[in-house]
Scaffold this motif. Structure first.
Motif, PDB file in Angstrom:
ATOM      1  N   ASP A  35       0.785  -1.129   0.022  1.00 49.73           N
ATOM      2  CA  ASP A  35      -0.048   0.065  -0.082  1.00 49.73           C
ATOM      3  C   ASP A  35       0.900   1.276  -0.050  1.00 49.73           C
ATOM      4  O   ASP A  35       1.679   1.438   0.721  1.00 49.73           O
ATOM      5  CB  ASP A  35      -0.696  -0.051   1.344  1.00 49.73           C
ATOM      6  N   ILE A  48       2.994   7.846   1.937  1.00 48.05           N
ATOM      7  CA  ILE A  48       2.668   6.785   2.960  1.00 48.05           C
ATOM      8  C   ILE A  48       2.921   5.466   2.256  1.00 48.05           C
ATOM      9  O   ILE A  48       2.521   5.133   1.295  1.00 48.05           O
ATOM     10  CB  ILE A  48       1.354   7.079   3.368  1.00 48.05           C
ATOM     11  N   ASP A  50       2.907   1.497   3.104  1.00 47.62           N
ATOM     12  CA  ASP A  50       2.399   0.442   4.138  1.00 47.62           C
ATOM     13  C   ASP A  50       2.172   1.372   5.454  1.00 47.62           C
ATOM     14  O   ASP A  50       1.295   2.154   5.406  1.00 47.62           O
ATOM     15  CB  ASP A  50       3.712  -0.666   4.557  1.00 47.62           C
ATOM     16  N   ASP A  51       2.993   1.232   6.552  1.00 48.21           N
ATOM     17  CA  ASP A  51       2.588   2.023   7.905  1.00 48.21           C
ATOM     18  C   ASP A  51       3.584   3.059   7.981  1.00 48.21           C
ATOM     19  O   ASP A  51       3.488   3.729   9.119  1.00 48.21           O
ATOM     20  CB  ASP A  51       2.811   0.914   9.095  1.00 48.21           C
ATOM     21  N   GLU A  52       4.408   3.228   7.169  1.00 46.47           N
ATOM     22  CA  GLU A  52       5.337   4.413   7.440  1.00 46.47           C
ATOM     23  C   GLU A  52       5.108   5.755   6.596  1.00 46.47           C
ATOM     24  O   GLU A  52       4.544   5.648   5.588  1.00 46.47           O
ATOM     25  CB  GLU A  52       6.880   3.892   7.096  1.00 46.47           C
ATOM     26  N   GLN A  53       5.243   6.752   7.176  1.00 52.01           N
ATOM     27  CA  GLN A  53       4.896   8.068   6.660  1.00 52.01           C
ATOM     28  C   GLN A  53       6.401   8.822   6.673  1.00 52.01           C
ATOM     29  O   GLN A  53       7.064   9.111   7.441  1.00 52.01           O
ATOM     30  CB  GLN A  53       3.894   8.590   7.375  1.00 52.01           C
TER      31      GLN A  53
END
Length: 82
Positions: A35, A48, A50-53
């Motif tokens: 994602d 963004i 996966d879960d990192e920004q």
């Protein structure tokens, strides 16, 4: 804009290409990215993955920017006197 923030993970490649009328920043997050999205808010690029920004400001002199991400590869095209 620093490329080091994008190369924290081993195997992640980031490059900046300079041209007479601008520059291009390319970051390969890999094909395993499930994602990913990119947005440009004022002078800030927000990525963004996966879960990192990740966030970074456009460099001084950038008059316009175009951003997109496809197949895990982020491209930021910058126009202006950088």
């Amino acid at each position: 804009m620093t490329l080091e923030q994008f190369t924290r993970n081993e195997g992640q490649v980031a490059r900046r290409y300079e041209y007479d009328d601008g520059a291009v920043l390319v970051v390969d997050f890999g094909t395993g990215v499930a994602d990913a999205s990119v947005d440009l808010v004022d002078d800030t690029v927000i990525v963004i993955v996966d879960d990192e920004q990740y966030e970074f400001e456009l460099p001084e002199g950038a008059s316009d920017a175009h951003t997109f991400i496809k197949n895990g590869v982020l491209t930021v095209e910058l126009e202006g006197d950088l």
